[in-house]
Design a protein around this motif. Structure first.
Motif, PDB file in Angstrom:
ATOM      1  N   VAL A 148     -22.720 -48.132  13.121  1.00  0.00           N
ATOM      2  CA  VAL A 148     -21.344 -48.336  13.568  1.00  0.00           C
ATOM      3  C   VAL A 148     -21.383 -49.189  14.830  1.00  0.00           C
ATOM      4  O   VAL A 148     -22.107 -48.878  15.777  1.00  0.00           O
ATOM      5  CB  VAL A 148     -20.654 -46.980  13.841  1.00  0.00           C
ATOM      6  N   ASP A 149     -20.593 -50.271  14.839  1.00  0.00           N
ATOM      7  CA  ASP A 149     -20.575 -51.174  15.986  1.00  0.00           C
ATOM      8  C   ASP A 149     -19.509 -50.821  17.016  1.00  0.00           C
ATOM      9  O   ASP A 149     -19.622 -51.179  18.177  1.00  0.00           O
ATOM     10  CB  ASP A 149     -20.338 -52.617  15.526  1.00  0.00           C
ATOM     11  N   GLY A 150     -18.445 -50.153  16.563  1.00  0.00           N
ATOM     12  CA  GLY A 150     -17.358 -49.832  17.472  1.00  0.00           C
ATOM     13  C   GLY A 150     -16.525 -48.681  16.952  1.00  0.00           C
ATOM     14  O   GLY A 150     -16.561 -48.365  15.765  1.00  0.00           O
ATOM     15  N   VAL A 151     -15.789 -48.069  17.865  1.00  0.00           N
ATOM     16  CA  VAL A 151     -14.959 -46.922  17.529  1.00  0.00           C
ATOM     17  C   VAL A 151     -13.578 -47.111  18.147  1.00  0.00           C
ATOM     18  O   VAL A 151     -13.458 -47.485  19.312  1.00  0.00           O
ATOM     19  CB  VAL A 151     -15.595 -45.617  18.070  1.00  0.00           C
ATOM     20  N   VAL A 152     -12.556 -46.836  17.356  1.00  0.00           N
ATOM     21  CA  VAL A 152     -11.186 -46.769  17.849  1.00  0.00           C
ATOM     22  C   VAL A 152     -10.826 -45.294  17.891  1.00  0.00           C
ATOM     23  O   VAL A 152     -10.855 -44.615  16.866  1.00  0.00           O
ATOM     24  CB  VAL A 152     -10.204 -47.540  16.938  1.00  0.00           C
ATOM     25  N   ILE A 153     -10.501 -44.805  19.078  1.00  0.00           N
ATOM     26  CA  ILE A 153     -10.175 -43.392  19.242  1.00  0.00           C
ATOM     27  C   ILE A 153      -8.667 -43.218  19.173  1.00  0.00           C
ATOM     28  O   ILE A 153      -7.933 -43.760  19.992  1.00  0.00           O
ATOM     29  CB  ILE A 153     -10.723 -42.845  20.576  1.00  0.00           C
ATOM     30  N   GLY A 154      -8.235 -42.459  18.196  1.00  0.00           N
ATOM     31  CA  GLY A 154      -6.816 -42.159  18.010  1.00  0.00           C
ATOM     32  C   GLY A 154      -6.652 -40.671  17.789  1.00  0.00           C
ATOM     33  O   GLY A 154      -6.407 -40.235  16.667  1.00  0.00           O
TER      34      GLY A 154
ATOM     35  N   MET B 281     -15.059 -49.750   7.700  1.00  0.00           N
ATOM     36  CA  MET B 281     -14.293 -48.786   8.448  1.00  0.00           C
ATOM     37  C   MET B 281     -14.564 -47.408   7.856  1.00  0.00           C
ATOM     38  O   MET B 281     -14.626 -47.249   6.642  1.00  0.00           O
ATOM     39  CB  MET B 281     -12.799 -49.114   8.369  1.00  0.00           C
ATOM     40  N   PHE B 282     -14.723 -46.431   8.738  1.00  0.00           N
ATOM     41  CA  PHE B 282     -15.002 -45.067   8.314  1.00  0.00           C
ATOM     42  C   PHE B 282     -14.029 -44.120   8.990  1.00  0.00           C
ATOM     43  O   PHE B 282     -13.751 -44.258  10.186  1.00  0.00           O
ATOM     44  CB  PHE B 282     -16.424 -44.659   8.714  1.00  0.00           C
ATOM     45  N   ALA B 283     -13.544 -43.163   8.247  1.00  0.00           N
ATOM     46  CA  ALA B 283     -12.688 -42.129   8.818  1.00  0.00           C
ATOM     47  C   ALA B 283     -13.562 -40.993   9.332  1.00  0.00           C
ATOM     48  O   ALA B 283     -14.538 -40.611   8.689  1.00  0.00           O
ATOM     49  CB  ALA B 283     -11.723 -41.605   7.763  1.00  0.00           C
ATOM     50  N   VAL B 284     -13.207 -40.481  10.500  1.00  0.00           N
ATOM     51  CA  VAL B 284     -13.923 -39.343  11.073  1.00  0.00           C
ATOM     52  C   VAL B 284     -12.894 -38.280  11.431  1.00  0.00           C
ATOM     53  O   VAL B 284     -11.958 -38.533  12.188  1.00  0.00           O
ATOM     54  CB  VAL B 284     -14.717 -39.752  12.335  1.00  0.00           C
ATOM     55  N   ASN B 285     -13.076 -37.105  10.862  1.00  0.00           N
ATOM     56  CA  ASN B 285     -12.189 -35.981  11.136  1.00  0.00           C
ATOM     57  C   ASN B 285     -12.927 -34.709  10.724  1.00  0.00           C
ATOM     58  O   ASN B 285     -13.255 -34.552   9.550  1.00  0.00           O
ATOM     59  CB  ASN B 285     -10.882 -36.124  10.359  1.00  0.00           C
ATOM     60  N   PRO B 286     -13.181 -33.812  11.661  1.00  0.00           N
ATOM     61  CA  PRO B 286     -13.929 -32.602  11.312  1.00  0.00           C
ATOM     62  C   PRO B 286     -13.160 -31.649  10.401  1.00  0.00           C
ATOM     63  O   PRO B 286     -13.732 -30.698   9.883  1.00  0.00           O
ATOM     64  CB  PRO B 286     -14.209 -31.956  12.672  1.00  0.00           C
ATOM     65  N   ASN B 287     -11.893 -31.947  10.159  1.00  0.00           N
ATOM     66  CA  ASN B 287     -11.059 -31.060   9.343  1.00  0.00           C
ATOM     67  C   ASN B 287     -10.755 -31.603   7.953  1.00  0.00           C
ATOM     68  O   ASN B 287      -9.931 -31.026   7.244  1.00  0.00           O
ATOM     69  CB  ASN B 287      -9.747 -30.781  10.078  1.00  0.00           C
ATOM     70  N   ALA B 288     -11.393 -32.712   7.566  1.00  0.00           N
ATOM     71  CA  ALA B 288     -11.111 -33.307   6.251  1.00  0.00           C
ATOM     72  C   ALA B 288     -12.388 -33.837   5.624  1.00  0.00           C
ATOM     73  O   ALA B 288     -13.221 -34.433   6.302  1.00  0.00           O
ATOM     74  CB  ALA B 288     -10.099 -34.441   6.391  1.00  0.00           C
ATOM     75  N   ALA B 289     -12.536 -33.634   4.333  1.00  0.00           N
ATOM     76  CA  ALA B 289     -13.691 -34.159   3.597  1.00  0.00           C
ATOM     77  C   ALA B 289     -13.400 -35.546   3.047  1.00  0.00           C
ATOM     78  O   ALA B 289     -14.317 -36.340   2.830  1.00  0.00           O
ATOM     79  CB  ALA B 289     -14.074 -33.222   2.460  1.00  0.00           C
ATOM     80  N   GLU B 290     -12.120 -35.830   2.814  1.00  0.00           N
ATOM     81  CA  GLU B 290     -11.734 -37.161   2.344  1.00  0.00           C
ATOM     82  C   GLU B 290     -10.285 -37.437   2.728  1.00  0.00           C
ATOM     83  O   GLU B 290      -9.504 -36.523   2.980  1.00  0.00           O
ATOM     84  CB  GLU B 290     -11.921 -37.311   0.836  1.00  0.00           C
ATOM     85  N   ILE B 291      -9.973 -38.720   2.780  1.00  0.00           N
ATOM     86  CA  ILE B 291      -8.615 -39.175   3.061  1.00  0.00           C
ATOM     87  C   ILE B 291      -8.288 -40.259   2.049  1.00  0.00           C
ATOM     88  O   ILE B 291      -9.008 -41.256   1.946  1.00  0.00           O
ATOM     89  CB  ILE B 291      -8.475 -39.714   4.502  1.00  0.00           C
ATOM     90  N   ASP B 292      -7.244 -40.041   1.273  1.00  0.00           N
ATOM     91  CA  ASP B 292      -6.830 -40.985   0.224  1.00  0.00           C
ATOM     92  C   ASP B 292      -7.991 -41.361  -0.699  1.00  0.00           C
ATOM     93  O   ASP B 292      -8.156 -42.516  -1.075  1.00  0.00           O
ATOM     94  CB  ASP B 292      -6.216 -42.244   0.826  1.00  0.00           C
ATOM     95  N   GLY B 293      -8.829 -40.390  -1.027  1.00  0.00           N
ATOM     96  CA  GLY B 293      -9.942 -40.621  -1.940  1.00  0.00           C
ATOM     97  C   GLY B 293     -11.178 -41.214  -1.302  1.00  0.00           C
ATOM     98  O   GLY B 293     -12.195 -41.412  -1.969  1.00  0.00           O
ATOM     99  N   ASN B 294     -11.132 -41.514  -0.017  1.00  0.00           N
ATOM    100  CA  ASN B 294     -12.279 -42.077   0.700  1.00  0.00           C
ATOM    101  C   ASN B 294     -12.951 -40.981   1.512  1.00  0.00           C
ATOM    102  O   ASN B 294     -12.282 -40.099   2.049  1.00  0.00           O
ATOM    103  CB  ASN B 294     -11.823 -43.199   1.639  1.00  0.00           C
TER     104      ASN B 294
END
Length: 76
Positions: free
Chosen positions: A27-33, A1-14
């Motif tokens: 990447v096999d799939g994406v969940v859009i939230g 699982m990978f986090a994608v956010n153009p406004n963050a370099a990391e989330i909780d150290g990841n």
């Protein structure tokens, strides 16, 4: 699982990637939230890089749902 956010370099150290194309693995799939205003852009990016499995979060007030994004997915 990978986090994608153009406004963050990391989330909780990841690491967090600015877009789907920058993820270093396949990447096999994406969940859009996200806000529905950007859902079409995300599904277009998925199509451009060959991601065929996309889930659009839908909840109260529509969640991330966009009719335009759904139609794009149906066509692609």
């Amino acid at each position: 699982m990978f986090a994608v956010n153009p406004n963050a370099a990391e989330i909780d150290g990841n690491p967090c990637y600015p877009n789907l194309a920058s993820i270093p693995e396949k990447v096999d799939g994406v969940v859009i939230g996200t806000h529905p205003a950007v859902t079409l852009q995300i599904v277009q990016e998925c199509a451009a890089i060959g991601i065929k499995n996309v889930w659009i979060h839908k909840a109260f007030d529509g969640g991330s749902y966009s009719a335009e994004a759904e139609e794009f997915c149906k066509q692609h």
